[in-house]
Design a protein around this motif. Structure first.
Motif, PDB file in Angstrom:
ATOM      1  N   TYR A   3       0.832  -1.197   0.000  1.00  0.00           N
ATOM      2  CA  TYR A   3       0.000   0.000   0.000  1.00  0.00           C
ATOM      3  C   TYR A   3       0.870   1.252   0.000  1.00  0.00           C
ATOM      4  CZ  TYR A   3      -3.954  -2.964   1.291  1.00  0.00           C
ATOM      5  OH  TYR A   3      -4.937  -3.916   1.315  1.00  0.00           O
ATOM      6  N   PHE A   4       0.429   2.259  -0.741  1.00  0.00           N
ATOM      7  CA  PHE A   4       1.060   3.568  -0.739  1.00  0.00           C
ATOM      8  C   PHE A   4       0.413   4.364   0.389  1.00  0.00           C
ATOM      9  CE2 PHE A   4       1.508   7.984  -2.126  1.00  0.00           C
ATOM     10  CZ  PHE A   4       2.840   8.026  -2.516  1.00  0.00           C
ATOM     11  N   TYR A  58       0.520   7.860   2.648  1.00  0.00           N
ATOM     12  CA  TYR A  58       1.042   9.223   2.528  1.00  0.00           C
ATOM     13  C   TYR A  58       0.407  10.150   3.560  1.00  0.00           C
ATOM     14  CZ  TYR A  58      -3.378  10.497   0.380  1.00  0.00           C
ATOM     15  OH  TYR A  58      -4.712  10.722   0.164  1.00  0.00           O
ATOM     16  N   TRP A  86       5.778   9.949   2.369  1.00  0.00           N
ATOM     17  CA  TRP A  86       5.097   8.762   1.878  1.00  0.00           C
ATOM     18  C   TRP A  86       6.012   7.559   2.014  1.00  0.00           C
ATOM     19  CZ3 TRP A  86       7.358   6.119  -2.128  1.00  0.00           C
ATOM     20  CH2 TRP A  86       8.298   6.816  -2.883  1.00  0.00           C
ATOM     21  N   ARG A  87       5.402   6.388   1.935  1.00  0.00           N
ATOM     22  CA  ARG A  87       6.143   5.130   2.005  1.00  0.00           C
ATOM     23  C   ARG A  87       5.242   4.032   1.484  1.00  0.00           C
ATOM     24  NH1 ARG A  87       7.187   1.275   6.749  1.00  0.00           N
ATOM     25  NH2 ARG A  87       8.880   0.024   5.926  1.00  0.00           N
ATOM     26  N   VAL A  88       5.829   3.057   0.816  1.00  0.00           N
ATOM     27  CA  VAL A  88       5.094   1.853   0.442  1.00  0.00           C
ATOM     28  C   VAL A  88       5.260   0.867   1.584  1.00  0.00           C
ATOM     29  CG1 VAL A  88       4.910  -0.059  -1.182  1.00  0.00           C
ATOM     30  CG2 VAL A  88       5.380   2.255  -2.022  1.00  0.00           C
ATOM     31  N   VAL A 112      -1.301  -0.790  -4.038  1.00  0.00           N
ATOM     32  CA  VAL A 112      -0.514  -0.683  -5.266  1.00  0.00           C
ATOM     33  C   VAL A 112      -0.098  -2.042  -5.809  1.00  0.00           C
ATOM     34  CG1 VAL A 112       0.333   1.649  -4.856  1.00  0.00           C
ATOM     35  CG2 VAL A 112       1.641  -0.284  -3.979  1.00  0.00           C
TER      36      VAL A 112
END
Length: 141
Positions: free
Chosen positions: A41-42, A44, A93-95, A132
């Motif tokens: 998942y993205f 943010y 943000w981070r995945v 994602v």
């Protein structure tokens, strides 16, 4: 007034309904987002601040924790001393990958310093997440 505490997730308008998203449910009592499916998942957060005059220095941080109280994303903003109206913003943000179904996220804010007269612009700030990559991602695009 900037304060420390648990932040609330908000629904958004989709068609004629308000939704938090089909892959999530929200526990309003605990302010926890339940993530129903595994995958990447993205995640943010966008923070926009304004100084209303005579602002003191400090730091404002938003941290997202999973159900094991491990940090998934931390976003810190150093706010300077200012004597006039000054906008200040930060996007992080981070995945993140959830390997199991049924994960939980909670967002908490923390302030250091007085941060007097700094204001979080709620209409221009926000946080969220979207899938994602995952087994079900092809079914939701």
């Amino acid at each position: 007034l900037l304060k420390s505490g648990v932040m609330e997730w908000e629904s958004f308008q989709y068609g004629t309904e308000q939704t938090i998203g089909s892959l999530y449910s929200y526990d309003e009592k605990q302010n926890v987002l339940d993530v129903k499916e595994s995958g990447s998942y993205f995640l943010y957060v966008q923070l926009n601040f304004s100084c209303t005059g005579g602002c003191s220095t400090g730091q404002f941080t938003v941290t997202f924790y999973n159900q094991y109280s491990m940090k998934e994303l931390t976003c810190s903003v150093s706010l300077p001393k200012s004597s006039h109206e000054t906008p200040h913003s930060q996007t992080c943000w981070r995945v993140v990958t959830f390997t199991e179904n049924k994960n939980r996220l909670i967002a908490k804010s923390h302030r250091e310093g007085t941060l007097g007269n700094w204001k979080l612009e709620l209409n221009d700030s926000g946080f969220g997440m979207f899938l994602v990559d995952g087994l079900q991602s092809a079914h939701h695009t």
